[in-house]
Scaffold this motif. Structure first.
Motif, PDB file in Angstrom:
ATOM      1  N   SER A   1       9.489   3.236   4.406  1.00 13.38           N
ATOM      2  CA  SER A   1       8.762   2.707   4.855  1.00 13.38           C
ATOM      3  C   SER A   1       7.513   4.176   5.380  1.00 13.38           C
ATOM      4  CB  SER A   1       9.105   3.455   6.678  1.00 13.38           C
ATOM      5  OG  SER A   1       9.620   4.455   7.135  1.00 13.38           O
ATOM      6  N   ARG A   2       7.766   4.989   4.847  1.00 15.34           N
ATOM      7  CA  ARG A   2       6.340   6.062   4.662  1.00 15.34           C
ATOM      8  C   ARG A   2       5.651   5.490   3.503  1.00 15.34           C
ATOM      9  NH1 ARG A   2       9.142  12.038   5.641  1.00 15.34           N
ATOM     10  NH2 ARG A   2      10.487  11.106   7.091  1.00 15.34           N
ATOM     11  N   VAL A   3       6.186   5.171   2.605  1.00 17.41           N
ATOM     12  CA  VAL A   3       4.848   4.882   1.053  1.00 17.41           C
ATOM     13  C   VAL A   3       4.395   3.728   1.581  1.00 17.41           C
ATOM     14  CG1 VAL A   3       6.500   5.979  -0.477  1.00 17.41           C
ATOM     15  CG2 VAL A   3       7.042   3.814  -0.092  1.00 17.41           C
ATOM     16  N   ILE A   4       5.096   2.832   2.484  1.00 17.08           N
ATOM     17  CA  ILE A   4       3.994   1.015   2.831  1.00 17.08           C
ATOM     18  C   ILE A   4       2.647   1.426   3.110  1.00 17.08           C
ATOM     19  CG2 ILE A   4       4.139  -0.543   4.446  1.00 17.08           C
ATOM     20  CD1 ILE A   4       7.324  -1.356   3.941  1.00 17.08           C
ATOM     21  N   PRO A   5       1.964   2.348   3.536  1.00 16.74           N
ATOM     22  CA  PRO A   5       0.711   2.548   4.267  1.00 16.74           C
ATOM     23  C   PRO A   5       0.116   2.656   2.788  1.00 16.74           C
ATOM     24  CG  PRO A   5       1.696   2.528   5.653  1.00 16.74           C
ATOM     25  CD  PRO A   5       2.764   2.923   4.452  1.00 16.74           C
ATOM     26  N   PRO A   6       0.309   4.097   1.888  1.00 17.60           N
ATOM     27  CA  PRO A   6      -0.561   3.895   1.079  1.00 17.60           C
ATOM     28  C   PRO A   6      -0.309   3.139  -0.101  1.00 17.60           C
ATOM     29  CG  PRO A   6       0.980   5.686   0.907  1.00 17.60           C
ATOM     30  CD  PRO A   6       1.537   4.785   2.476  1.00 17.60           C
ATOM     31  N   VAL A   7       1.202   2.424  -0.241  1.00 17.08           N
ATOM     32  CA  VAL A   7       1.016   1.284  -1.380  1.00 17.08           C
ATOM     33  C   VAL A   7       0.301   0.114  -0.650  1.00 17.08           C
ATOM     34  CG1 VAL A   7       2.954  -0.553  -2.333  1.00 17.08           C
ATOM     35  CG2 VAL A   7       2.980   1.989  -1.548  1.00 17.08           C
ATOM     36  N   CYS A   8      -0.492  -0.784   0.128  1.00 21.09           N
ATOM     37  CA  CYS A   8      -1.218  -1.473   1.188  1.00 21.09           C
ATOM     38  C   CYS A   8      -2.367  -1.087   0.237  1.00 21.09           C
ATOM     39  CB  CYS A   8      -0.624  -1.496   1.982  1.00 21.09           C
ATOM     40  SG  CYS A   8      -2.123  -2.454   3.029  1.00 21.09           S
ATOM     41  N   ASN A   9      -2.956   0.173   0.360  1.00 22.67           N
ATOM     42  CA  ASN A   9      -4.303   0.531   0.255  1.00 22.67           C
ATOM     43  C   ASN A   9      -4.389   0.478  -1.009  1.00 22.67           C
ATOM     44  OD1 ASN A   9      -6.409   1.542   1.394  1.00 22.67           O
ATOM     45  ND2 ASN A   9      -5.637   3.825   1.335  1.00 22.67           N
ATOM     46  N   GLU A  10      -3.345   0.786  -2.095  1.00 21.80           N
ATOM     47  CA  GLU A  10      -3.568   1.105  -3.305  1.00 21.80           C
ATOM     48  C   GLU A  10      -3.806  -0.939  -3.697  1.00 21.80           C
ATOM     49  OE1 GLU A  10      -3.924   4.086  -4.164  1.00 21.80           O
ATOM     50  OE2 GLU A  10      -4.419   3.209  -6.515  1.00 21.80           O
ATOM     51  N   THR A  11      -2.689  -1.652  -3.254  1.00 19.11           N
ATOM     52  CA  THR A  11      -2.707  -2.779  -3.662  1.00 19.11           C
ATOM     53  C   THR A  11      -4.126  -4.072  -3.502  1.00 19.11           C
ATOM     54  OG1 THR A  11      -1.895  -3.801  -2.308  1.00 19.11           O
ATOM     55  CG2 THR A  11      -0.610  -3.323  -3.532  1.00 19.11           C
ATOM     56  N   ILE A  12      -4.706  -3.260  -1.792  1.00 23.15           N
ATOM     57  CA  ILE A  12      -5.942  -4.130  -1.859  1.00 23.15           C
ATOM     58  C   ILE A  12      -7.468  -3.247  -3.186  1.00 23.15           C
ATOM     59  CG2 ILE A  12      -7.963  -3.833  -0.460  1.00 23.15           C
ATOM     60  CD1 ILE A  12      -5.772  -4.013   2.038  1.00 23.15           C
ATOM     61  N   THR A  13      -7.157  -2.681  -3.608  1.00 19.49           N
ATOM     62  CA  THR A  13      -8.074  -1.977  -4.093  1.00 19.49           C
ATOM     63  C   THR A  13      -7.530  -2.692  -5.743  1.00 19.49           C
ATOM     64  OG1 THR A  13      -7.339   0.555  -3.640  1.00 19.49           O
ATOM     65  CG2 THR A  13      -8.558   0.153  -6.233  1.00 19.49           C
ATOM     66  N   LEU A  14      -6.249  -3.148  -6.138  1.00 23.96           N
ATOM     67  CA  LEU A  14      -6.351  -3.718  -7.423  1.00 23.96           C
ATOM     68  C   LEU A  14      -6.631  -4.665  -7.015  1.00 23.96           C
ATOM     69  CD1 LEU A  14      -4.071  -4.443 -10.240  1.00 23.96           C
ATOM     70  CD2 LEU A  14      -2.272  -4.772  -8.269  1.00 23.96           C
TER      71      LEU A  14
ATOM     72  N   TYR B   1       5.149   7.161  -5.001  1.00 27.42           N
ATOM     73  CA  TYR B   1       6.630   7.456  -4.774  1.00 27.42           C
ATOM     74  C   TYR B   1       6.586   8.595  -4.356  1.00 27.42           C
ATOM     75  CZ  TYR B   1       7.122   2.946  -5.946  1.00 27.42           C
ATOM     76  OH  TYR B   1       6.523   1.219  -6.198  1.00 27.42           O
ATOM     77  N   ARG B   2       6.196   9.734  -5.305  1.00 23.34           N
ATOM     78  CA  ARG B   2       6.934  11.258  -5.130  1.00 23.34           C
ATOM     79  C   ARG B   2       6.208  12.087  -3.590  1.00 23.34           C
ATOM     80  NH1 ARG B   2       4.093  16.137  -6.304  1.00 23.34           N
ATOM     81  NH2 ARG B   2       2.797  14.912  -6.871  1.00 23.34           N
ATOM     82  N   ALA B   3       4.988  11.795  -3.990  1.00 21.89           N
ATOM     83  CA  ALA B   3       4.585  11.475  -1.974  1.00 21.89           C
ATOM     84  C   ALA B   3       5.887  11.708  -1.121  1.00 21.89           C
ATOM     85  CB  ALA B   3       2.678  11.467  -1.948  1.00 21.89           C
ATOM     86  N   GLY B   4       6.314  10.261  -1.071  1.00 17.99           N
ATOM     87  CA  GLY B   4       7.075   9.658  -0.154  1.00 17.99           C
ATOM     88  C   GLY B   4       8.536  10.791   0.061  1.00 17.99           C
ATOM     89  N   ILE B   5       8.785  10.873  -1.250  1.00 18.53           N
ATOM     90  CA  ILE B   5       9.791  11.179  -0.791  1.00 18.53           C
ATOM     91  C   ILE B   5       9.937  12.816  -1.243  1.00 18.53           C
ATOM     92  CG2 ILE B   5      11.891  12.139  -3.174  1.00 18.53           C
ATOM     93  CD1 ILE B   5      11.646   9.414  -4.835  1.00 18.53           C
ATOM     94  N   GLN B   6       9.254  13.132  -1.582  1.00 20.73           N
ATOM     95  CA  GLN B   6       9.073  14.998  -1.509  1.00 20.73           C
ATOM     96  C   GLN B   6       8.796  15.335   0.284  1.00 20.73           C
ATOM     97  OE1 GLN B   6       6.287  16.645  -4.858  1.00 20.73           O
ATOM     98  NE2 GLN B   6       8.242  16.667  -5.868  1.00 20.73           N
ATOM     99  N   SER B   7       8.231  13.867   0.965  1.00 16.51           N
ATOM    100  CA  SER B   7       7.716  14.074   2.126  1.00 16.51           C
ATOM    101  C   SER B   7       8.870  13.843   2.617  1.00 16.51           C
ATOM    102  CB  SER B   7       6.673  13.070   3.085  1.00 16.51           C
ATOM    103  OG  SER B   7       7.878  12.111   3.310  1.00 16.51           O
ATOM    104  N   ILE B   8      10.665  14.137   2.328  1.00 16.40           N
ATOM    105  CA  ILE B   8      11.441  14.241   3.237  1.00 16.40           C
ATOM    106  C   ILE B   8      12.535  14.999   3.062  1.00 16.40           C
ATOM    107  CG2 ILE B   8      14.121  13.006   3.012  1.00 16.40           C
ATOM    108  CD1 ILE B   8      12.538  11.034   3.737  1.00 16.40           C
ATOM    109  N   ASP B   9      12.593  15.637   3.797  1.00 15.38           N
ATOM    110  CA  ASP B   9      13.169  17.455   4.362  1.00 15.38           C
ATOM    111  C   ASP B   9      14.488  17.962   3.355  1.00 15.38           C
ATOM    112  OD1 ASP B   9      13.340  19.296   7.011  1.00 15.38           O
ATOM    113  OD2 ASP B   9      14.758  19.877   5.964  1.00 15.38           O
ATOM    114  N   ARG B  10      14.004  18.390   2.954  1.00 16.46           N
ATOM    115  CA  ARG B  10      15.259  19.591   1.736  1.00 16.46           C
ATOM    116  C   ARG B  10      16.652  19.124   2.640  1.00 16.46           C
ATOM    117  NH1 ARG B  10      13.425  21.260  -2.840  1.00 16.46           N
ATOM    118  NH2 ARG B  10      15.562  22.258  -3.640  1.00 16.46           N
ATOM    119  N   GLY B  11      16.430  20.284   3.723  1.00 14.43           N
ATOM    120  CA  GLY B  11      17.382  19.407   3.822  1.00 14.43           C
ATOM    121  C   GLY B  11      18.706  18.824   4.172  1.00 14.43           C
ATOM    122  N   GLN B  12      18.448  17.357   4.319  1.00 15.33           N
ATOM    123  CA  GLN B  12      18.818  15.999   3.785  1.00 15.33           C
ATOM    124  C   GLN B  12      19.745  16.215   2.125  1.00 15.33           C
ATOM    125  OE1 GLN B  12      17.977  12.424   5.111  1.00 15.33           O
ATOM    126  NE2 GLN B  12      15.997  13.029   6.876  1.00 15.33           N
ATOM    127  N   HIS B  13      19.089  16.816   1.413  1.00 16.46           N
ATOM    128  CA  HIS B  13      19.562  17.263   0.540  1.00 16.46           C
ATOM    129  C   HIS B  13      20.732  18.241  -0.101  1.00 16.46           C
ATOM    130  CE1 HIS B  13      16.550  15.147  -2.362  1.00 16.46           C
ATOM    131  NE2 HIS B  13      15.765  15.464  -1.772  1.00 16.46           N
TER     132      HIS B  13
END
Lengths: 288, 219
Positions: free
Chosen positions: B141-154, B105-117
């Motif tokens: 939408s950005r974190v769904i692929p890595p979350v999917c990856n992680e749940t398959i590991t789970l 999630y952190r990676a997802g949040i920090q990938s949003i442009d600073r300008g939007q803040h």
């Protein structure tokens, strides 16, 4: 400057936490591998879990820890029900004690931890007597006569222990067979050829694949597997001597150990134990 | 392979599968939201919150899951906290996976442009409103692929719980292999794991499409 201080503070906190965590987790972390070696001090630190015959009777049950994937001692049939020699014997002994046996599947590597943390009352699962276990547990009298044998692929000739050095060998880690081999003078000459596997099933698969030629195994288990496979293996004419099974309890629970010994004797005297042995092994191999 | 033999294996394997799926579902239900708590903590402007979250993530990502299982099941009783087998397994998995999700999630949040803040600030949004209405919706939408990856590991990590005596699919297969001295049960278990991950992959593809529908319109 402020940033540097906060980074240093965070680091200090992290290390402090790690140190605490390390101290706390050292108990389980260090005793997990201790499954293979004696765990001095382990039993003394958990005196709180002492269990007497009265405790068992009040509870109305004896919690028996076992590896439920260990045929023919304790395993699950096609319906998922627990069956096996030790299951029948423990049920008979508990009947004499007047309590209900509760069979708790455990991970075999963690059996000492299960016992010392009070999750189970005893380990009853084709467990061989070893000097280490005598140190760390209160063991019952030996109840079953077993033998450490050498099983080979067809065409492999092992006429004496000296021949072992010519072949690739396998056995199960933390097994009584390995224990006995390690105590034998031959060990030095074969240790480079001897692979330790997590389970005997893996040893057998490797034998069938031809990567190893022989396995050192206890007779009860070896013969059971061989029968299942349609006798693909042969038994070498030499063996590593006897292997006795006992029930393991917490070091402090000697009174309960005595009670189990007495109940076991009742089962042996009444012929119940012989019946169970004949049912599973075709003959009476109980220790009298 | 013999079909009638496989049929005799199924009751035990299905029982194991039920345990695997139960652990999987409970872990996801609790760790997905808990992960967000640690994400918000780890990017918080309040130093103690940030430290606690980051140390938590460091500890749970930095030690083997197996060791954590041992610690929670066998170690905590020494401190007077005793859990049954299955709850101990769920607790460990939730704590462990929350740490991984927090970092995703952190990676997802920090990938949003600073300008939007900055834009949100000039429009009078509070930091919380900015997070809730602007940043997090885009992050999903950005974190769904890595979350999917992680749940398959789970799904596959659930096999570790046999270490504390909890039965599951792989253990059931091992039991059958041990009893019958026949490795067919492993092959059947592998097919079952593959079937689960196949269904999950399909589900995540649909989710991905759904959450990225606005982006697509722009393009």
């Amino acid at each position: 400057m402020k940033k540097i201080i906060s980074v240093l503070l965070a680091a200090a906190m992290a290390f402090a936490l790690a140190a605490c965590g390390g101290a706390q987790s050292s108990a389980p972390a260090s005793s997990a591998p201790a499954a293979s070696s004696a765990a001095p001090g382990q039993s003394s630190s958990v005196a709180a879990y002492a269990t007497s015959l009265d405790d068992i009777k009040v509870k109305g049950e004896l919690v028996i820890g076992l590896d439920d994937t260990f045929a023919p001692m304790g395993f699950r049939d096609e319906n998922g029900d627990l069956v096996g020699f030790d299951i029948d014997l423990a049920t008979a002994v508990c009947e004499v004690l007047g309590v209900k046996p509760v069979f708790q599947p455990i991970d075999w590597d963690a059996k000492e931890l299960e016992l010392s943390t009070g999750k189970i009352d005893c380990i009853w699962n084709g467990m061989s007597i070893t000097p280490e276990r005598e140190q760390s547990m209160s063991l019952s009298n030996a109840y079953l006569n077993n033998k450490i044998i050498i099983m080979t692929n067809k065409g492999v000739t092992i006429a004496s222990k000296d021949d072992l050095a010519n072949y690739n060998l396998g056995t199960q880690a933390d097994s009584s067979a390995l224990e006995v081999v390690k105590g034998d003078p031959i060990y030095d000459s074969i240790k480079d050829k001897l692979t330790e596997y997590k389970t005997y099933d893996q040893v057998i698969m490797d034998m069938q694949a031809g990567r190893i030629d022989a396995m050192i195994v206890d007779e009860v288990l070896g013969q059971y597997k061989n029968t299942q496979l349609g006798n693909v293996f042969e038994v070498a004419p030499v063996d590593f001597g006897e292997d006795l099974y006992a029930i393991g309890l917490r070091k402090s629970d000697t009174e309960l150990t005595d009670a189990i010994n007495a109940a076991m004797k009742t089962c042996i005297d009444s012929g119940t134990a012989a019946e169970i042995s004949t049912k599973w092994f075709g003959s009476d191999i109980m220790v009298k | 392979m013999n079909l009638s033999y496989i049929a005799t294996l199924m009751p035990a394997l299905m029982q194991g599968l039920a345990q695997t799926l139960k652990l999987f579902a409970l872990t996801l239900i609790f760790s997905l939201p808990l992960g967000l708590v640690f994400t918000l903590g780890s990017i918080s402007r309040v130093p103690p919150l940030r430290w606690v979250s980051r140390i938590y993530i460091w500890i749970f990502r930095g030690t083997p899951l197996m060791l954590q299982l041992f610690f929670i099941y066998y170690g905590l009783p020494f401190m007077g906290l005793t859990f049954d087998r299955f709850p101990a397994a769920v607790l460990t998995f939730v704590l462990n996976y929350a740490a991984y999700f927090a970092e995703i999630y952190r990676a997802g949040i920090q990938s949003i442009d600073r300008g939007q803040h900055e834009a949100a600030k000039t429009l009078g949004f509070t930091p919380w409103q900015t997070m809730r209405y602007i940043i997090i919706p885009q992050t999903v939408s950005r974190v769904i692929p890595p979350v999917c990856n992680e749940t398959i590991t789970l799904v596959k990590d659930t096999a570790l719980v046999t270490a504390i005596g909890v039965g599951e699919l792989l253990k059931a297969a091992q039991g059958a292999v041990n009893r019958d001295v026949n490795i067919t049960a492993y092959a059947v278990a592998a097919l079952i794991y593959l079937a689960i991950t196949f269904v999950m992959t399909m589900a995540y593809e649909r989710l991905e499409r759904y959450f990225s529908r606005h982006q697509k319109k722009e393009g």
